[in-house]
Write an enzyme that holds these catalytic residues in place. Structure first.
Site, mmCIF file in Angstrom:
data_model
loop_
_atom_site.group_PDB
_atom_site.id
_atom_site.type_symbol
_atom_site.label_atom_id
_atom_site.label_comp_id
_atom_site.label_asym_id
_atom_site.label_seq_id
_atom_site.Cartn_x
_atom_site.Cartn_y
_atom_site.Cartn_z
ATOM 1 N N PHE A 178 6.599 22.259 6.602
ATOM 2 C CA PHE A 178 7.187 23.407 6.473
ATOM 3 C C PHE A 178 7.747 23.557 4.920
ATOM 4 O O PHE A 178 8.557 22.887 4.825
ATOM 5 C CB PHE A 178 7.945 23.964 7.312
ATOM 6 C CG PHE A 178 7.866 24.539 8.741
ATOM 7 C CD1 PHE A 178 7.415 25.984 8.787
ATOM 8 C CD2 PHE A 178 7.461 23.855 9.787
ATOM 9 C CE1 PHE A 178 7.338 26.467 9.931
ATOM 10 C CE2 PHE A 178 7.341 24.214 10.996
ATOM 11 C CZ PHE A 178 6.919 25.513 11.018
ATOM 12 N N ASP A 179 7.471 24.764 4.318
ATOM 13 C CA ASP A 179 8.025 25.028 2.953
ATOM 14 C C ASP A 179 9.380 25.560 3.239
ATOM 15 O O ASP A 179 9.636 25.892 4.334
ATOM 16 C CB ASP A 179 7.091 26.212 2.353
ATOM 17 C CG ASP A 179 7.978 26.727 0.957
ATOM 18 O OD1 ASP A 179 8.504 26.007 0.209
ATOM 19 O OD2 ASP A 179 8.255 28.060 0.958
ATOM 20 N N VAL A 180 10.256 25.659 2.394
ATOM 21 C CA VAL A 180 11.665 26.392 2.705
ATOM 22 C C VAL A 180 11.941 27.805 2.378
ATOM 23 O O VAL A 180 12.058 28.539 3.164
ATOM 24 C CB VAL A 180 12.574 25.552 1.826
ATOM 25 C CG1 VAL A 180 14.199 25.781 2.171
ATOM 26 C CG2 VAL A 180 12.774 23.948 2.540
#
Length: 235
Positions: free
Chosen positions: A9-11
């Site tokens: 996951f990107d933030v």
């Protein structure tokens, strides 16, 4: 349907609302400097900032060069002389307080961590990202967090993804999915690394022909269908 085991996951603007955090930090910074923050200045800041981070993604600038020049470059256009590094320090303190979640993020992540191995893959400043993830309550759900500042590389560089892969036990690209909002960093980076990709695109931005994600979603809840699991929160 393909079965994934590992989710990357990107933030920012994927699970945490960076737009809200940025807006608050900018307002507080300009109030601190007694400089009126106009809508034109906000728009120009976004243009400058996005351009600098794009140069960072392409390996043309360092992270320090990006963050220490963006405010001096902005204010110079409006006739102000400013210490870019000092303004960055103040902005960083304000930004670190922004940990508002994207709608559905907490329930989704808390559900997924029961069935998948979750990892964070993010470009940015390590201390800031760690603090925001802790304050949001999401931190315990991830097995590891990979911030570009710590790795020495950044998305979409293949070296960044190699760094990540080497630190995930029993890693399998075939069974890994990356989820992010950036076509250039997350989707292109994932493709270069041999991963399936999921583009978080709530604003229905137009795609580009050379970067085609495996999946595209408008909201996080759509991941339940992609992953072929039940949304236990809504049931």
């Amino acid at each position: 349907m393909k079965r994934y085991r590992t989710l990357l996951f990107d933030v920012d603007d994927t699970i945490l609302d960076f737009q809200a955090a940025e807006a608050l930090a900018l307002r507080l910074l300009f109030e601190d400097q007694n400089i009126p923050l106009t809508n034109d200045m906000k728009a120009q800041y976004k243009t400058i900032n996005q351009g600098l981070w794009r140069a960072f993604e392409e390996g043309k600038m360092t992270r320090d060069e990006v963050v220490n020049t963006r405010f001096s470059a902005l204010l110079k256009e409006y006739g102000y002389e400013a210490d870019g590094a000092l303004l960055e320090q103040k902005y960083r303190r304000f930004l670190e307080e922004g940990h508002q979640l994207i709608d559905g993020a907490f329930d989704l992540i808390s559900n997924l961590q029961q069935q998948f191995d979750l990892y964070i893959v993010t470009n940015g400043v390590s201390h800031t990202q760690y603090k925001r993830l802790r304050d949001s309550g999401l931190f315990p759900f991830f097995k590891d967090i990979f911030v570009s500042e710590d790795t020495g590389f950044q998305k979409p560089m293949k070296e960044y993804f190699n760094y990540v892969f080497e630190r995930i036990p029993q890693f399998s690209a075939e069974h890994t999915l990356i989820i992010g909002d950036s076509l250039t960093a997350d989707i292109k980076g994932g493709q270069l690394a041999g991963l399936d990709t999921c583009w978080m695109n709530p604003d229905m931005k137009p795609n580009v022909p050379e970067i085609i994600p495996t999946y595209e979603i408008r909201k996080l809840e759509e991941l339940y269908h992609i992953l072929n699991i039940e949304n236990t929160v809504s049931c």
